[in-house]
Design a protein around this motif. Sequence first.
Motif, PDB file in Angstrom:
ATOM      1  N   LEU A 262       0.824  -1.211   0.000  1.00  0.00           N
ATOM      2  CA  LEU A 262       0.000   0.000   0.000  1.00  0.00           C
ATOM      3  C   LEU A 262       0.856   1.258   0.000  1.00  0.00           C
ATOM      4  O   LEU A 262       0.447   2.292  -0.527  1.00  0.00           O
ATOM      5  CB  LEU A 262      -0.918  -0.006   1.224  1.00  0.00           C
ATOM      6  N   ARG A 263       2.045   1.152   0.570  1.00  0.00           N
ATOM      7  CA  ARG A 263       2.916   2.323   0.675  1.00  0.00           C
ATOM      8  C   ARG A 263       3.684   2.595  -0.614  1.00  0.00           C
ATOM      9  O   ARG A 263       3.802   3.744  -1.039  1.00  0.00           O
ATOM     10  CB  ARG A 263       3.893   2.135   1.831  1.00  0.00           C
ATOM     11  N   ARG A 264       4.188   1.514  -1.250  1.00  0.00           N
ATOM     12  CA  ARG A 264       5.166   1.759  -2.315  1.00  0.00           C
ATOM     13  C   ARG A 264       4.978   0.959  -3.598  1.00  0.00           C
ATOM     14  O   ARG A 264       5.798   1.074  -4.509  1.00  0.00           O
ATOM     15  CB  ARG A 264       6.578   1.482  -1.787  1.00  0.00           C
ATOM     16  N   ASP A 265       3.942   0.165  -3.710  1.00  0.00           N
ATOM     17  CA  ASP A 265       3.782  -0.585  -4.955  1.00  0.00           C
ATOM     18  C   ASP A 265       3.601   0.392  -6.119  1.00  0.00           C
ATOM     19  O   ASP A 265       2.897   1.405  -5.994  1.00  0.00           O
ATOM     20  CB  ASP A 265       2.573  -1.514  -4.864  1.00  0.00           C
ATOM     21  N   PRO A 266       4.241   0.117  -7.268  1.00  0.00           N
ATOM     22  CA  PRO A 266       4.174   1.065  -8.387  1.00  0.00           C
ATOM     23  C   PRO A 266       2.869   1.041  -9.172  1.00  0.00           C
ATOM     24  O   PRO A 266       2.761   1.729 -10.193  1.00  0.00           O
ATOM     25  CB  PRO A 266       5.347   0.627  -9.273  1.00  0.00           C
ATOM     26  N   ALA A 267       1.875   0.276  -8.729  1.00  0.00           N
ATOM     27  CA  ALA A 267       0.590   0.251  -9.442  1.00  0.00           C
ATOM     28  C   ALA A 267       0.058   1.679  -9.590  1.00  0.00           C
ATOM     29  O   ALA A 267       0.114   2.470  -8.647  1.00  0.00           O
ATOM     30  CB  ALA A 267      -0.411  -0.608  -8.686  1.00  0.00           C
ATOM     31  N   PRO A 268      -0.461   2.025 -10.772  1.00  0.00           N
ATOM     32  CA  PRO A 268      -0.854   3.420 -11.012  1.00  0.00           C
ATOM     33  C   PRO A 268      -2.078   3.879 -10.230  1.00  0.00           C
ATOM     34  O   PRO A 268      -2.299   5.071 -10.064  1.00  0.00           O
ATOM     35  CB  PRO A 268      -1.127   3.438 -12.520  1.00  0.00           C
ATOM     36  N   LEU A 269      -2.888   2.931  -9.755  1.00  0.00           N
ATOM     37  CA  LEU A 269      -4.120   3.300  -9.058  1.00  0.00           C
ATOM     38  C   LEU A 269      -4.110   2.720  -7.649  1.00  0.00           C
ATOM     39  O   LEU A 269      -3.672   1.579  -7.432  1.00  0.00           O
ATOM     40  CB  LEU A 269      -5.343   2.772  -9.811  1.00  0.00           C
ATOM     41  N   ASP A 270      -4.603   3.503  -6.677  1.00  0.00           N
ATOM     42  CA  ASP A 270      -4.675   3.024  -5.300  1.00  0.00           C
ATOM     43  C   ASP A 270      -5.530   1.768  -5.189  1.00  0.00           C
ATOM     44  O   ASP A 270      -5.255   0.890  -4.364  1.00  0.00           O
ATOM     45  CB  ASP A 270      -5.236   4.120  -4.394  1.00  0.00           C
ATOM     46  N   GLY A 271      -6.574   1.686  -6.026  1.00  0.00           N
ATOM     47  CA  GLY A 271      -7.439   0.516  -5.977  1.00  0.00           C
ATOM     48  C   GLY A 271      -6.687  -0.761  -6.316  1.00  0.00           C
ATOM     49  O   GLY A 271      -6.930  -1.817  -5.731  1.00  0.00           O
ATOM     50  N   LEU A 272      -5.753  -0.682  -7.259  1.00  0.00           N
ATOM     51  CA  LEU A 272      -4.960  -1.845  -7.621  1.00  0.00           C
ATOM     52  C   LEU A 272      -4.042  -2.259  -6.479  1.00  0.00           C
ATOM     53  O   LEU A 272      -3.824  -3.450  -6.238  1.00  0.00           O
ATOM     54  CB  LEU A 272      -4.156  -1.554  -8.882  1.00  0.00           C
ATOM     55  N   LYS A 273      -3.496  -1.276  -5.774  1.00  0.00           N
ATOM     56  CA  LYS A 273      -2.664  -1.584  -4.613  1.00  0.00           C
ATOM     57  C   LYS A 273      -3.480  -2.282  -3.536  1.00  0.00           C
ATOM     58  O   LYS A 273      -3.039  -3.263  -2.939  1.00  0.00           O
ATOM     59  CB  LYS A 273      -2.050  -0.303  -4.047  1.00  0.00           C
ATOM     60  N   ARG A 274      -4.684  -1.763  -3.280  1.00  0.00           N
ATOM     61  CA  ARG A 274      -5.541  -2.374  -2.251  1.00  0.00           C
ATOM     62  C   ARG A 274      -5.911  -3.798  -2.638  1.00  0.00           C
ATOM     63  O   ARG A 274      -5.952  -4.690  -1.788  1.00  0.00           O
ATOM     64  CB  ARG A 274      -6.793  -1.525  -2.027  1.00  0.00           C
ATOM     65  N   ASP A 275      -6.180  -4.012  -3.926  1.00  0.00           N
ATOM     66  CA  ASP A 275      -6.535  -5.364  -4.371  1.00  0.00           C
ATOM     67  C   ASP A 275      -5.363  -6.327  -4.148  1.00  0.00           C
ATOM     68  O   ASP A 275      -5.556  -7.469  -3.730  1.00  0.00           O
ATOM     69  CB  ASP A 275      -6.919  -5.355  -5.849  1.00  0.00           C
ATOM     70  N   LYS A 276      -4.153  -5.858  -4.442  1.00  0.00           N
ATOM     71  CA  LYS A 276      -2.969  -6.707  -4.260  1.00  0.00           C
ATOM     72  C   LYS A 276      -2.741  -6.999  -2.786  1.00  0.00           C
ATOM     73  O   LYS A 276      -2.445  -8.136  -2.401  1.00  0.00           O
ATOM     74  CB  LYS A 276      -1.741  -6.032  -4.858  1.00  0.00           C
ATOM     75  N   ALA A 277      -2.910  -5.992  -1.937  1.00  0.00           N
ATOM     76  CA  ALA A 277      -2.751  -6.190  -0.500  1.00  0.00           C
ATOM     77  C   ALA A 277      -3.831  -7.125   0.040  1.00  0.00           C
ATOM     78  O   ALA A 277      -3.565  -7.993   0.879  1.00  0.00           O
ATOM     79  CB  ALA A 277      -2.782  -4.845   0.229  1.00  0.00           C
ATOM     80  N   ALA A 278      -5.056  -6.937  -0.421  1.00  0.00           N
ATOM     81  CA  ALA A 278      -6.155  -7.796   0.032  1.00  0.00           C
ATOM     82  C   ALA A 278      -5.911  -9.244  -0.372  1.00  0.00           C
ATOM     83  O   ALA A 278      -6.199 -10.174   0.389  1.00  0.00           O
ATOM     84  CB  ALA A 278      -7.481  -7.292  -0.538  1.00  0.00           C
ATOM     85  N   ALA A 279      -5.386  -9.457  -1.571  1.00  0.00           N
ATOM     86  CA  ALA A 279      -5.084 -10.819  -2.016  1.00  0.00           C
ATOM     87  C   ALA A 279      -4.018 -11.450  -1.125  1.00  0.00           C
ATOM     88  O   ALA A 279      -4.081 -12.643  -0.809  1.00  0.00           O
ATOM     89  CB  ALA A 279      -4.617 -10.798  -3.471  1.00  0.00           C
ATOM     90  N   ALA A 280      -3.037 -10.646  -0.708  1.00  0.00           N
ATOM     91  CA  ALA A 280      -1.990 -11.158   0.184  1.00  0.00           C
ATOM     92  C   ALA A 280      -2.585 -11.587   1.519  1.00  0.00           C
ATOM     93  O   ALA A 280      -2.134 -12.571   2.115  1.00  0.00           O
ATOM     94  CB  ALA A 280      -0.913 -10.101   0.393  1.00  0.00           C
ATOM     95  N   LEU A 281      -3.598 -10.883   1.990  1.00  0.00           N
ATOM     96  CA  LEU A 281      -4.228 -11.243   3.258  1.00  0.00           C
ATOM     97  C   LEU A 281      -5.120 -12.474   3.130  1.00  0.00           C
ATOM     98  O   LEU A 281      -5.504 -13.058   4.150  1.00  0.00           O
ATOM     99  CB  LEU A 281      -5.045 -10.062   3.790  1.00  0.00           C
ATOM    100  N   ARG A 282      -5.439 -12.869   1.924  1.00  0.00           N
ATOM    101  CA  ARG A 282      -6.236 -14.096   1.716  1.00  0.00           C
ATOM    102  C   ARG A 282      -5.349 -15.311   1.454  1.00  0.00           C
ATOM    103  O   ARG A 282      -5.859 -16.419   1.258  1.00  0.00           O
ATOM    104  CB  ARG A 282      -7.201 -13.910   0.530  1.00  0.00           C
ATOM    105  N   ALA A 283      -4.052 -15.140   1.448  1.00  0.00           N
ATOM    106  CA  ALA A 283      -3.131 -16.225   1.094  1.00  0.00           C
ATOM    107  C   ALA A 283      -3.312 -17.416   2.031  1.00  0.00           C
ATOM    108  O   ALA A 283      -3.401 -17.251   3.253  1.00  0.00           O
ATOM    109  CB  ALA A 283      -1.690 -15.727   1.150  1.00  0.00           C
TER     110      ALA A 283
END
Length: 353
Positions: free
Chosen positions: A269-290
């Motif tokens: 959420l802090r530093r991923d280069p994804a251009p949109l905050d929503g994409l960062k949140r989706d990636k972080a949320a997926a990590a929490l479902r691992a």
Amino acid sequence: MNRPAVCVVVPVYRAEATLDRCVQSVLSQKVAGGVGCVLVDDGSPDASGALCDAWAARDPRVRVIHQEDRGVSSARNAGMAAADSEFLVFLDSDDALRPGALQAALQAQQAAPGDFVLWHYTTGEADPAVAAPDADPRPPQGLARLWLDCLLAMPWNKLYHTALAQQIRFNESYTLGEDLQFVLDYIALLQRQRPGFSYRVVRSPLTYYNCSQTGTLSTRYHANYCEIWPQHFSKLNAACLAAQCPAEDLRLLHRAELTVYAEGVADILRRDPAPLDGLKRDKAAAALRAPWLQTLLEQMRAERCYSAYYLPCRWRSTRLLYTMAEAKRTGSPLYGKLDWAGYYLLLGRLRRD
């Protein structure tokens, strides 16, 4: 040149400012049987390669390998393959061996020939501690404790038998945590070759570790951080179970693993280069479902092991997790308040100690 007692392998990349200090710290070591140094220039774009050649030209104990930029694991593998000594030590080009370090390590090994010798390190270049061979024995069951004491995950605070180390390799496909994999592979090899071996931890800091130059979570972003660390931790946990580490050590290890993983999620959420905050949140949320994380949380619940990140991860709340991680990173008192709030919400069913 005769076969040296110990060879120091140094991967070199962009090391103009520190290489001379590093190599001098190796060549100034007084070791019965002699010391050798293999410098592996990993396609460094600065003058590091020329500095390596200059050292080899003036000291026959230095050998140089030049290769294309293939990464630190490839450089270590190349240097390890070239070593012709009885013992092997790794050293990073921005670090240094402290005076008397190699002799202290070798004396500790001679006192317990079958043990795996490790040592402490210092981040103070002018640390007044004297290198001495005095060491504390630790049983095989102490593996998890070695990780908790920050002695296991790095390759450069250990004395390896060259012939054994050359039977394994650093995994060049990893860009993070590959050092831990190598150390665990070496320990597994020791267990097969020398059943019943123990660890011997030299009390003196033998290596100067220049942490200001190393890419860590706080200085370098790894896009696949939350994919890589579960693989490393799974291997570490399996090794600790096989070593029959005490339940108390395993509980503390699992808490530490959750911290490493949760703060990696926050870093998305802090530093991923994804251009949109929503994409960062989706990636972080997926990590929490691992699945690995869910298994870890179940283990911690069974162990009654509390962590400040337990509920944010259990609830899969990226917002709460990020808030806590930022408060911890910045030293805000909010972290302590949220930590204790989570503990009380669990009604004391999990242990803080």
